[in-house]
Design an enzyme around this catalytic site. Structure first.
Site, PDB file in Angstrom:
ATOM      1  N   ILE A  88       0.875  -1.121  -0.016  1.00  0.00           N
ATOM      2  CA  ILE A  88      -0.100   0.082   0.043  1.00  0.00           C
ATOM      3  C   ILE A  88       1.131   1.070   0.025  1.00  0.00           C
ATOM      4  O   ILE A  88       1.408   1.450   1.044  1.00  0.00           O
ATOM      5  CB  ILE A  88      -1.056   0.056   1.093  1.00  0.00           C
ATOM      6  CG1 ILE A  88      -1.701  -1.145   1.015  1.00  0.00           C
ATOM      7  CG2 ILE A  88      -1.898   1.187   1.215  1.00  0.00           C
ATOM      8  CD1 ILE A  88      -2.755  -1.400   2.368  1.00  0.00           C
ATOM      9  N   PRO A  89       1.172   2.050  -1.201  1.00  0.00           N
ATOM     10  CA  PRO A  89       1.922   2.740  -1.540  1.00  0.00           C
ATOM     11  C   PRO A  89       2.143   4.159  -0.651  1.00  0.00           C
ATOM     12  O   PRO A  89       1.938   4.999  -1.515  1.00  0.00           O
ATOM     13  CB  PRO A  89       2.352   2.702  -2.811  1.00  0.00           C
ATOM     14  CG  PRO A  89       0.722   2.597  -3.208  1.00  0.00           C
ATOM     15  CD  PRO A  89       0.066   1.718  -2.384  1.00  0.00           C
ATOM     16  N   CYS A  90       1.904   4.120   0.622  1.00  0.00           N
ATOM     17  CA  CYS A  90       2.015   5.743   1.217  1.00  0.00           C
ATOM     18  C   CYS A  90       3.121   6.560   0.904  1.00  0.00           C
ATOM     19  O   CYS A  90       3.005   7.704   1.022  1.00  0.00           O
ATOM     20  CB  CYS A  90       1.494   5.479   2.706  1.00  0.00           C
ATOM     21  SG  CYS A  90       2.887   4.493   3.637  1.00  0.00           S
ATOM     22  N   HIS A  91       4.139   5.904   0.479  1.00  0.00           N
ATOM     23  CA  HIS A  91       5.351   6.649  -0.002  1.00  0.00           C
ATOM     24  C   HIS A  91       5.307   7.332  -1.084  1.00  0.00           C
ATOM     25  O   HIS A  91       5.863   8.477  -1.342  1.00  0.00           O
ATOM     26  CB  HIS A  91       6.564   5.475   0.078  1.00  0.00           C
ATOM     27  CG  HIS A  91       6.528   4.859  -1.039  1.00  0.00           C
ATOM     28  ND1 HIS A  91       5.672   3.425  -0.814  1.00  0.00           N
ATOM     29  CD2 HIS A  91       7.025   4.721  -2.563  1.00  0.00           C
ATOM     30  CE1 HIS A  91       5.730   2.934  -2.266  1.00  0.00           C
ATOM     31  NE2 HIS A  91       6.645   3.527  -3.174  1.00  0.00           N
ATOM     32  N   ARG A  92       4.163   7.136  -1.705  1.00  0.00           N
ATOM     33  CA  ARG A  92       4.073   8.110  -3.082  1.00  0.00           C
ATOM     34  C   ARG A  92       3.216   9.296  -2.703  1.00  0.00           C
ATOM     35  O   ARG A  92       2.778  10.101  -3.680  1.00  0.00           O
ATOM     36  CB  ARG A  92       3.194   7.008  -3.916  1.00  0.00           C
ATOM     37  CG  ARG A  92       3.690   6.273  -4.391  1.00  0.00           C
ATOM     38  CD  ARG A  92       3.398   5.163  -5.550  1.00  0.00           C
ATOM     39  NE  ARG A  92       4.109   4.043  -5.752  1.00  0.00           N
ATOM     40  CZ  ARG A  92       3.597   3.011  -6.088  1.00  0.00           C
ATOM     41  NH1 ARG A  92       2.181   2.625  -6.116  1.00  0.00           N
ATOM     42  NH2 ARG A  92       4.413   1.671  -6.092  1.00  0.00           N
TER      43      ARG A  92
END
Length: 170
Positions: free
Chosen positions: A133-137
């Site tokens: 779940i790409p919260c880094h984006r």
């Protein structure tokens, strides 16, 4: 439930999985590590979910762009946070989104209240399944790098791995 250690290029990560789904993936020592699960009481072992997740992470770190929907996920959080995290799953590798844009995409038919970006920030910060779940984006409205529970150096490394270049603030 079981836990398993994955050794990524950015540090050791802990997975939490049942026989049916991944429940957690954190960098060891990160903010909100374990998301309230009693990880010390959970046996360390592997199953098909941890093996599949480790293979997915190997592909990701080798820049092969695997699909995060390949891994069954369980999000044990509030319905609002689930909506935000599920919206993050739609953000493709190599792309970024602001907190405000994320709020709008998560609730496209609602007027976005002042302070919505802050509520989205809380949901993003408590993401229990990093990288998949790409919260880094998620970036700031000014296009700048913002905080990351795994640390901003890791966030920057993940974005660079995906081909996104950020100028360093001086």
């Amino acid at each position: 439930m079981l836990k398993y250690q994955y050794h990524s290029p950015l540090g050791t990560m802990t997975m939490l999985a049942s026989d049916k789904a991944l429940h957690g993936l954190w960098f060891n020592g990160q903010k909100y590590f374990g998301a309230g699960f009693a990880l010390d009481e959970i046996v360390t072992a592997q199953n098909s979910i941890t093996k599949h997740t480790a293979a997915w992470l190997d592909q990701y770190f080798a820049k092969q762009a695997p699909d995060p929907r390949e891994i069954p996920l369980v999000l044990e959080t509030t319905p609002y946070r689930q909506r935000i995290l599920n919206t993050l799953l739609t953000i493709p590798i190599g792309s970024t989104i602001t907190y405000q844009e994320l709020a709008q995409q998560a609730a496209p038919h609602q007027k976005i209240a002042p302070g919505a970006a802050r509520a989205v920030g809380g949901a993003v910060a408590h993401n229990p399944i990093l990288i998949l779940i790409p919260c880094h984006r998620v970036i700031g409205s000014d296009g700048q790098l913002t905080g990351y529970a795994g640390g901003t150096a890791r966030k920057l490394a993940l974005l660079r791995l995906e081909g996104i270049v950020f100028a360093q603030k001086h």
